[in-house]
Write an enzyme that holds these catalytic residues in place. Sequence first.
Site, mmCIF file in Angstrom:
data_model
loop_
_atom_site.group_PDB
_atom_site.id
_atom_site.type_symbol
_atom_site.label_atom_id
_atom_site.label_comp_id
_atom_site.label_asym_id
_atom_site.label_seq_id
_atom_site.Cartn_x
_atom_site.Cartn_y
_atom_site.Cartn_z
ATOM 1 N N VAL A 81 0.849 -1.195 0.000
ATOM 2 C CA VAL A 81 0.000 0.000 0.000
ATOM 3 C C VAL A 81 0.889 1.251 0.000
ATOM 4 O O VAL A 81 1.725 1.418 0.891
ATOM 5 C CB VAL A 81 -0.906 -0.008 1.255
ATOM 6 C CG1 VAL A 81 -1.686 1.291 1.352
ATOM 7 C CG2 VAL A 81 -1.835 -1.213 1.235
ATOM 8 N N ALA A 82 0.731 2.110 -0.975
ATOM 9 C CA ALA A 82 1.568 3.321 -1.023
ATOM 10 C C ALA A 82 0.952 4.384 -1.920
ATOM 11 O O ALA A 82 0.305 4.073 -2.919
ATOM 12 C CB ALA A 82 2.962 2.980 -1.551
ATOM 13 N N VAL A 83 1.186 5.622 -1.544
ATOM 14 C CA VAL A 83 0.799 6.771 -2.372
ATOM 15 C C VAL A 83 2.044 7.654 -2.512
ATOM 16 O O VAL A 83 2.798 7.827 -1.542
ATOM 17 C CB VAL A 83 -0.378 7.549 -1.718
ATOM 18 C CG1 VAL A 83 -0.626 8.876 -2.425
ATOM 19 C CG2 VAL A 83 -1.649 6.686 -1.760
ATOM 20 N N ARG A 89 -2.495 12.713 1.264
ATOM 21 C CA ARG A 89 -3.560 13.467 1.956
ATOM 22 C C ARG A 89 -4.529 14.102 0.969
ATOM 23 O O ARG A 89 -5.014 15.199 1.177
ATOM 24 C CB ARG A 89 -2.991 14.543 2.890
ATOM 25 C CG ARG A 89 -1.896 14.078 3.832
ATOM 26 C CD ARG A 89 -2.356 13.002 4.808
ATOM 27 N NE ARG A 89 -1.321 12.764 5.800
ATOM 28 C CZ ARG A 89 -0.354 11.846 5.660
ATOM 29 N NH1 ARG A 89 -0.310 11.064 4.596
ATOM 30 N NH2 ARG A 89 0.548 11.681 6.607
ATOM 31 N N GLY A 91 -6.855 11.858 -0.478
ATOM 32 C CA GLY A 91 -7.931 10.875 -0.542
ATOM 33 C C GLY A 91 -7.685 9.720 -1.498
ATOM 34 O O GLY A 91 -8.588 8.913 -1.745
ATOM 35 N N LEU A 93 -5.587 7.025 -1.173
ATOM 36 C CA LEU A 93 -5.640 5.729 -0.473
ATOM 37 C C LEU A 93 -7.088 5.377 -0.117
ATOM 38 O O LEU A 93 -7.516 4.235 -0.269
ATOM 39 C CB LEU A 93 -4.794 5.755 0.795
ATOM 40 C CG LEU A 93 -4.937 4.459 1.589
ATOM 41 C CD1 LEU A 93 -4.206 3.311 0.907
ATOM 42 C CD2 LEU A 93 -4.481 4.610 3.018
ATOM 43 N N SER A 94 -7.837 6.360 0.368
ATOM 44 C CA SER A 94 -9.229 6.080 0.782
ATOM 45 C C SER A 94 -10.022 5.493 -0.375
ATOM 46 O O SER A 94 -10.770 4.527 -0.198
ATOM 47 C CB SER A 94 -9.905 7.358 1.266
ATOM 48 O OG SER A 94 -9.155 7.926 2.296
ATOM 49 N N TYR A 119 -5.455 2.242 9.216
ATOM 50 C CA TYR A 119 -6.434 1.281 8.702
ATOM 51 C C TYR A 119 -7.740 1.162 9.498
ATOM 52 O O TYR A 119 -8.697 0.570 9.013
ATOM 53 C CB TYR A 119 -5.773 -0.096 8.546
ATOM 54 C CG TYR A 119 -4.652 -0.036 7.516
ATOM 55 C CD1 TYR A 119 -4.938 0.013 6.162
ATOM 56 C CD2 TYR A 119 -3.319 0.032 7.902
ATOM 57 C CE1 TYR A 119 -3.929 0.108 5.214
ATOM 58 C CE2 TYR A 119 -2.301 0.132 6.962
ATOM 59 C CZ TYR A 119 -2.619 0.168 5.623
ATOM 60 O OH TYR A 119 -1.624 0.275 4.682
ATOM 61 N N PHE A 404 3.960 -9.917 5.561
ATOM 62 C CA PHE A 404 3.855 -10.087 4.105
ATOM 63 C C PHE A 404 3.616 -8.744 3.459
ATOM 64 O O PHE A 404 3.314 -7.757 4.134
ATOM 65 C CB PHE A 404 2.741 -11.080 3.740
ATOM 66 C CG PHE A 404 1.424 -10.790 4.385
ATOM 67 C CD1 PHE A 404 0.534 -9.847 3.839
ATOM 68 C CD2 PHE A 404 1.051 -11.425 5.567
ATOM 69 C CE1 PHE A 404 -0.678 -9.568 4.443
ATOM 70 C CE2 PHE A 404 -0.176 -11.135 6.183
ATOM 71 C CZ PHE A 404 -1.027 -10.209 5.618
HETATM 72 C C1 COA Z 1 -0.216 5.910 4.212
HETATM 73 C C2 COA Z 1 -0.522 6.408 2.808
HETATM 74 C C3 COA Z 1 -0.706 5.218 1.879
HETATM 75 C C4 COA Z 1 -1.799 7.262 2.874
HETATM 76 O O1 COA Z 1 -2.176 7.631 1.547
HETATM 77 P P1 COA Z 1 -3.036 8.969 1.281
HETATM 78 O O2 COA Z 1 -3.536 8.892 -0.111
HETATM 79 O O3 COA Z 1 -2.228 10.134 1.667
HETATM 80 O O4 COA Z 1 -4.233 8.778 2.299
HETATM 81 P P2 COA Z 1 -5.636 9.545 2.228
HETATM 82 O O5 COA Z 1 -5.427 10.927 1.713
HETATM 83 O O6 COA Z 1 -6.626 8.711 1.531
HETATM 84 O O7 COA Z 1 -5.977 9.630 3.764
HETATM 85 C C5 COA Z 1 -6.939 8.810 4.363
HETATM 86 C C6 COA Z 1 -7.006 9.136 5.820
HETATM 87 O O8 COA Z 1 -5.852 8.575 6.451
HETATM 88 C C7 COA Z 1 -5.149 9.603 7.146
HETATM 89 N N1 COA Z 1 -3.749 9.288 6.975
HETATM 90 C C8 COA Z 1 -3.074 9.269 5.836
HETATM 91 N N2 COA Z 1 -1.800 8.910 6.073
HETATM 92 C C9 COA Z 1 -1.691 8.687 7.389
HETATM 93 C C10 COA Z 1 -0.623 8.298 8.241
HETATM 94 N N3 COA Z 1 0.597 8.089 7.762
HETATM 95 N N4 COA Z 1 -0.890 8.131 9.543
HETATM 96 C C11 COA Z 1 -2.110 8.366 10.035
HETATM 97 N N5 COA Z 1 -3.170 8.754 9.274
HETATM 98 C C12 COA Z 1 -2.945 8.916 7.982
HETATM 99 C C13 COA Z 1 -5.555 10.890 6.468
HETATM 100 O O9 COA Z 1 -5.400 11.982 7.331
HETATM 101 C C14 COA Z 1 -7.001 10.633 6.140
HETATM 102 O O10 COA Z 1 -7.784 10.829 7.293
HETATM 103 P P3 COA Z 1 -9.355 11.165 7.230
HETATM 104 O O11 COA Z 1 -10.045 9.949 6.648
HETATM 105 O O12 COA Z 1 -9.712 11.387 8.658
HETATM 106 O O13 COA Z 1 -9.469 12.362 6.359
HETATM 107 C C15 COA Z 1 0.633 7.291 2.293
HETATM 108 O O14 COA Z 1 0.815 8.324 3.214
HETATM 109 C C16 COA Z 1 1.934 6.548 2.110
HETATM 110 O O15 COA Z 1 2.194 6.020 1.038
HETATM 111 N N6 COA Z 1 2.789 6.495 3.162
HETATM 112 C C17 COA Z 1 4.074 5.818 3.076
HETATM 113 C C18 COA Z 1 3.931 4.312 2.822
HETATM 114 C C19 COA Z 1 3.117 3.609 3.877
HETATM 115 O O16 COA Z 1 3.173 3.925 5.052
HETATM 116 N N7 COA Z 1 2.341 2.632 3.433
HETATM 117 C C20 COA Z 1 1.531 1.835 4.311
HETATM 118 C C21 COA Z 1 2.138 0.477 4.369
HETATM 119 S S1 COA Z 1 1.227 -0.534 5.500
#
Ligand code: COA
Length: 404
Positions: A81-83, A89, A91, A93-94, A119, A404
Site C-alpha cells: 500500500v503506497a501513495v 492526503r 484521498g 488511499l481512501s 487502517y 507479508f
Molecule cells: C499511508 C498512505 C498510503 C496514505 O495515503 P493517502 O492517499 O495520503 O491517504 P488519504 O489521503 O486517503 O488519507 C486517508 C485518511 O488517512 C489519514 N492518513 C493518511 N496517512 C496517514 C498516516 N501516515 N498516519 C495516520 N493517518 C494517515 C488521512 O489523514 C485521512 O484521514 P481522514 O479519513 O480522517 O481524512 C501514504 O501516506 C503513504 O504512502 N505512506 C508511506 C507508505 C506507507 O506507510 N504505506 C503503508 C504500508 S502498511
Amino acid sequence: MTGFDYAIRTATIQDFTAVINRFTTAMMVSDNTTELDRELFEPDRTLVAEDAGSIVGVAQAFTRTLSVPGTVSPAAHVTGVAVAATHRRMGILSRIMRRQLAEVPEPVAVLWASQPGIYERFGYQASVYGHRFEAKLAEIRLTKAPVEGRLCELSVEQAASELPPILKRLQLDRPGVSGRSDQLWKQRLADPPERRDGRMPRQLIGYRSPEGDLEGYVFWRGTRQRGSDDGGNTVEVEELVAATGSAYRALWQHVLTMDLATRLVSWHAAVDEPVRQLVGNPRALGVRSYDALWLRIVDVAAALAQRRYACAVDVVLEVSDDILPANNRRFRLTGDRSTASCVETGDEPDLSLSVAELSGVYLGGRRLTEYAAVGRVHEHREGALAEVTTAMGWPVAPRSIEVF
Ligand SMILES: CC(C)(COP(=O)(O)OP(=O)(O)OC[C@H]1O[C@@H](n2cnc3c(N)ncnc32)[C@H](O)[C@@H]1OP(=O)(O)O)[C@@H](O)C(=O)NCCC(=O)NCCS
C-alpha cells in the site's frame, strides 16, 4: 486538487515495475525484487491510481489462506500500500481501499500495518498481537525438558518438500497463520546475499522424531554485534514452527543455548507462547508486545458462519458498516465447537456493534468486553455480552508468523 481527479484501475502485468517502485520508494527501501516476485504478482488483484499516465497510488492483494478458529479460510492478504509523497492526503488511499474492499471475494482481508493509524477508518482492527523476545542468553535458565529425537540441518530442497505439512499443522492448531503455496515457500526459502544485510546465511534446522519424521523447524541466522556492550553475537530467530512438544522443546533449546552468542532476538511469538514454560526466569526473555495482523471482515454472514465457537452461542447481532452496505443489518448467529450459521434476521438485537469490533475479536485473540468497556458494543439483553465474548474466544491465542 482532490484525489477524485485520479483514475483508479486494475493493474496489468506491464505495471509490475512501476507498482514495485511506487511501494519501495514510499517505504524508503531499495528495490531488490526477483523474477519470483514477478511470478507471484497478481495484477488483477492490484489497484493503481494514475496521474497523467504515472502510477501515484497502489494497493495489492494476494490470494492466500488464513487459519481462523476451527477452520482454514481464504483471506485476501493486502500489502504494497503506497501513495506518492507528492500526492498524499488527497484521498487517494481512501478511494483505493474502499474499492478494494468492495471487490474482495474472500470473507476476510488481512494486512500488516507499518503505520497503525491508517487502517481503523476502513474497518480493520489489530486482531493478532505478537511478542518479540530480546533475550540475554547468559541470564536464561532453561528448565529440564526431555527430548527424544534429534536435530538436523536441512537443505533448501529438503525444506521445500518437508516443511509445508508442518505449517499446515500449525494452521490447524492456531488461528492467525497464513498458508503458503509452493511458490511462496520458494520465496520464503530464498536467501540471496543482497538481502542479508551483513548477516550470515540462513540456517535451516529440523527436528526428527526417533522414527525419523520431521516434526518441526527453525530458521535462524547470526549477526556479529559490532560495538555492543558485550561484543557478542546475536541469534536471530526468523521462524520456529513445531508440530509436537518434543520438537518445540528441542528447537527452542537449540537457539537458546547457541555458543558464541550473547543475545537472541525472535519475532512472531504468540502472546501465550509456551517457551515461557521452558525458562525458569521468563523475564529474561525480554518480551515486547506489538500489533501484528490486522483483520477486516468483508462478508459478515460468511465469516461468522465459517469459524467455530468456544461454546454454544445463539445471539442476534446488529452490525453497522460504513463501507460495505451488505453488512449493515441484523444477523442471527448460532454455533458451537462443530457447527455454525449466520443469517439475516428481523429479530430484536442482543448486541449492537460495528464490523470493526467483530473484526478485532474474530480470531479469538481479543475480547468484546474490551470494546464494550469504551462504549463500542451495546448490550440490549443482559448476559449477551458475556455469552458472545466467551463464545468468540479460543483456547489458544492467534499467531501470525510472517510479515507479508
Ligand atoms: C499511508 C498512505 C498510503 C496514505 O495515503 P493517502 O492517499 O495520503 O491517504 P488519504 O489521503 O486517503 O488519507 C486517508 C485518511 O488517512 C489519514 N492518513 C493518511 N496517512 C496517514 C498516516 N501516515 N498516519 C495516520 N493517518 C494517515 C488521512 O489523514 C485521512 O484521514 P481522514 O479519513 O480522517 O481524512 C501514504 O501516506 C503513504 O504512502 N505512506 C508511506 C507508505 C506507507 O506507510 N504505506 C503503508 C504500508 S502498511
